[in-house]
Structure formats: C-alpha cells, structure tokens
Design a protein around this motif. Structure first.
Motif, mmCIF file in Angstrom:
data_model
loop_
_atom_site.group_PDB
_atom_site.id
_atom_site.type_symbol
_atom_site.label_atom_id
_atom_site.label_comp_id
_atom_site.label_asym_id
_atom_site.label_seq_id
_atom_site.Cartn_x
_atom_site.Cartn_y
_atom_site.Cartn_z
ATOM 1 N N TRP A 182 59.711 34.956 35.340
ATOM 2 C CA TRP A 182 59.265 36.023 35.130
ATOM 3 C C TRP A 182 60.616 37.096 35.042
ATOM 4 O O TRP A 182 60.645 37.982 34.507
ATOM 5 C CB TRP A 182 58.449 36.732 36.039
ATOM 6 C CG TRP A 182 56.910 36.104 35.882
ATOM 7 C CD1 TRP A 182 56.302 35.273 36.811
ATOM 8 C CD2 TRP A 182 56.108 36.430 34.821
ATOM 9 N NE1 TRP A 182 55.054 35.057 36.416
ATOM 10 C CE2 TRP A 182 54.892 35.755 35.141
ATOM 11 C CE3 TRP A 182 56.114 37.173 33.762
ATOM 12 C CZ2 TRP A 182 53.721 35.668 34.509
ATOM 13 C CZ3 TRP A 182 54.880 37.201 33.065
ATOM 14 C CH2 TRP A 182 53.701 36.317 33.255
ATOM 15 N N ASP A 183 61.707 36.564 35.593
ATOM 16 C CA ASP A 183 63.145 37.440 35.805
ATOM 17 C C ASP A 183 63.447 37.643 34.508
ATOM 18 O O ASP A 183 64.065 38.965 34.591
ATOM 19 C CB ASP A 183 64.082 36.194 36.402
ATOM 20 C CG ASP A 183 63.737 35.871 37.742
ATOM 21 O OD1 ASP A 183 62.728 36.533 38.357
ATOM 22 O OD2 ASP A 183 64.176 34.967 38.397
ATOM 23 N N ASN A 184 63.198 37.126 33.288
ATOM 24 C CA ASN A 184 63.829 37.683 32.189
ATOM 25 C C ASN A 184 62.692 38.200 31.100
ATOM 26 O O ASN A 184 63.132 38.056 29.922
ATOM 27 C CB ASN A 184 64.763 36.291 31.442
ATOM 28 C CG ASN A 184 65.959 36.138 32.340
ATOM 29 O OD1 ASN A 184 66.571 36.800 32.963
ATOM 30 N ND2 ASN A 184 66.483 34.929 31.852
ATOM 31 N N ASP A 185 61.738 38.622 31.870
ATOM 32 C CA ASP A 185 60.682 39.074 30.919
ATOM 33 C C ASP A 185 60.204 40.540 31.271
ATOM 34 O O ASP A 185 60.357 40.929 32.459
ATOM 35 C CB ASP A 185 59.189 38.442 31.087
ATOM 36 C CG ASP A 185 59.074 37.051 30.372
ATOM 37 O OD1 ASP A 185 60.140 36.563 30.116
ATOM 38 O OD2 ASP A 185 58.038 36.644 30.348
ATOM 39 N N SER A 186 59.962 41.269 30.570
ATOM 40 C CA SER A 186 59.877 42.614 30.780
ATOM 41 C C SER A 186 58.905 43.142 29.544
ATOM 42 O O SER A 186 58.521 42.642 28.753
ATOM 43 C CB SER A 186 61.216 43.507 30.857
ATOM 44 O OG SER A 186 61.875 43.411 29.609
ATOM 45 N N GLN A 187 58.737 44.735 29.662
ATOM 46 C CA GLN A 187 57.695 45.111 28.665
ATOM 47 C C GLN A 187 58.435 46.822 28.548
ATOM 48 O O GLN A 187 59.093 47.288 29.503
ATOM 49 C CB GLN A 187 56.431 45.608 29.407
ATOM 50 C CG GLN A 187 55.523 44.429 29.690
ATOM 51 C CD GLN A 187 54.466 44.619 30.487
ATOM 52 O OE1 GLN A 187 54.062 45.631 30.862
ATOM 53 N NE2 GLN A 187 53.508 43.456 31.019
ATOM 54 N N ILE A 188 58.066 47.173 27.444
ATOM 55 C CA ILE A 188 58.418 48.520 26.949
ATOM 56 C C ILE A 188 57.458 49.641 26.998
ATOM 57 O O ILE A 188 56.395 49.122 26.506
ATOM 58 C CB ILE A 188 59.255 48.585 25.470
ATOM 59 C CG1 ILE A 188 59.947 49.778 25.327
ATOM 60 C CG2 ILE A 188 58.126 48.023 24.445
ATOM 61 C CD1 ILE A 188 60.897 49.730 23.985
ATOM 62 N N LYS A 189 57.855 50.818 27.720
ATOM 63 C CA LYS A 189 56.649 51.618 27.768
ATOM 64 C C LYS A 189 57.579 52.865 27.418
ATOM 65 O O LYS A 189 58.549 53.182 28.319
ATOM 66 C CB LYS A 189 56.138 51.561 28.969
ATOM 67 C CG LYS A 189 55.220 52.803 29.025
ATOM 68 C CD LYS A 189 54.443 52.728 30.734
ATOM 69 C CE LYS A 189 53.447 54.123 30.803
ATOM 70 N NZ LYS A 189 52.908 54.104 32.270
ATOM 71 N N ASN A 190 57.239 54.099 26.433
ATOM 72 C CA ASN A 190 57.841 55.235 26.453
ATOM 73 C C ASN A 190 59.420 54.889 26.372
ATOM 74 O O ASN A 190 60.140 55.847 27.092
ATOM 75 C CB ASN A 190 57.624 56.242 27.630
ATOM 76 C CG ASN A 190 56.305 56.716 27.343
ATOM 77 O OD1 ASN A 190 55.485 56.796 26.433
ATOM 78 N ND2 ASN A 190 55.672 56.921 28.659
ATOM 79 N N GLY A 191 59.855 53.962 25.657
ATOM 80 C CA GLY A 191 61.408 53.807 25.745
ATOM 81 C C GLY A 191 62.189 53.327 27.068
ATOM 82 O O GLY A 191 63.297 53.175 27.092
#
Length: 191
Positions: free
Chosen positions: A162-171
């Motif tokens: 999961w270390d290199n996974d993320s999500q975008i929210k409001n920039g």
C-alpha cells in the motif's frame, strides 16, 4: 446472520478476484503500450481519474484540472518519474487541459492515455487501462471509485504494498484508507 453472510460473500468475491488473471490478449496490449510509451513498470506513475458523473455525485471531493496537474507534478517529483499513465472517463478536451496544465508545473513530464483500436469493446479498454495502471511504480486512485479499487487490489495481487498507493480528493493526495481496503486485502491474500 444476514450481515455475516454479506461479509463472507464480499470476502469470497475479492478472494476469487485475486486468483483471476486478465485475458492474455489484453495483457499483451498493455505490455506493448507500456513498452512503447512508458519504458518499463518501475518508471511511471499511474492515475485513475473519474470525471463524468463524479462532480455531480461527489462535489466536495472533486479535483479541478489545475489541482490534478499539481498532484501529478508533486507525485512525479516524489517518485522520480517523468511519465504518467492516466486512465479516465473524462472528455478528450479535459485530458488535454490536464496535460497542458501539467506542462506548466512539470515541463518534462509526459502524460499518456491508452488509445484503443476501434475493435475493442469498452469493457476491454477498461481492463487494459487497469492493467497498465496496476503496473505503475505508484498509483493514485479516485476516492469512492470501484474502478480504482480494482486497481488497488490488482496491485496487491502483484505483491505490491500500500506504500505507493494513494487517492486524490480536492486536489490533495491522501493515503488509501486502511479501514476500507486493508481489512479485505488481509483476509483475501492471507488465505
């Protein structure tokens, strides 16, 4: 109870999905695209950006074109990559706007999307997008997106953390919520 049955069905679904493989012709298309436009899987950033109905259903979490470009520029710098693969249901004009804004923030970064031959069906194009995005060095998904969730799980099945996974929210870039995904992943991949 009904609740425990629902949970078990959900776990069974994701466990089964973890053992499925994409059709070899779609994997080959993804391989050719990566080799031609992205070099190799260690040197690009993947992003899924849901657009068409997302602004209407999730207005408080929608990112503008400029915010998306800023996030891509910062994440490319963070991971030391110069290529971005973007899977999106956005209009071609909006993708071009993101590409142009990205050039302003990071002039040497190249943003590409999969341009499918007309003989592929929409579901096949989506699978190729998921394969390409899942092989990236790092991945940014869209919060509340099933499409992004499939990519997160595909990355787990490939042995990535999961270390290199993320999500975008409001920039903003947010870590993937461990309560939302990790519990399911732990149950699925530990069995």
């Amino acid at each position: 109870s009904t609740q425990s049955t629902w949970v078990q069905d959900r776990v069974d679904y994701w466990r089964d999905l973890a053992h499925m493989v994409w059709h070899h012709t779609l994997q080959r298309r993804a391989d050719k695209f990566i080799a031609r436009y992205l070099g190799n899987s260690e040197r690009y950033l993947g992003m899924h950006l849901r657009r068409k109905d997302f602004e209407r259903f999730h207005p408080k979490e929608y990112s503008t074109v400029e915010e998306v470009a800023r996030v891509l520029a910062s994440q490319c710098s963070r991971y030391g990559v110069y290529d971005v693969f973007l899977a999106s249901d956005g209009e071609a004009t909006e993708i071009d706007e993101i590409r142009n804004a990205l050039r302003f923030f990071a002039p040497f970064v190249n943003l590409v999307t999969y341009q499918a031959p007309s003989k592929l069906r929409p579901a096949q194009i989506a699978i190729v997008d998921q394969i390409i995005a899942s092989r990236a060095r790092a991945f940014i998904g869209t919060l509340h997106s099933y499409f992004s969730m499939v990519i997160h799980f595909e990355r787990r099945s490939r042995g990535l953390t999961w270390d290199n996974d993320s999500q975008i929210k409001n920039g903003q870039v947010l870590p993937v919520c461990p309560n939302r995904y990790s519990r399911d992943c732990a149950m699925i991949f530990s069995s």
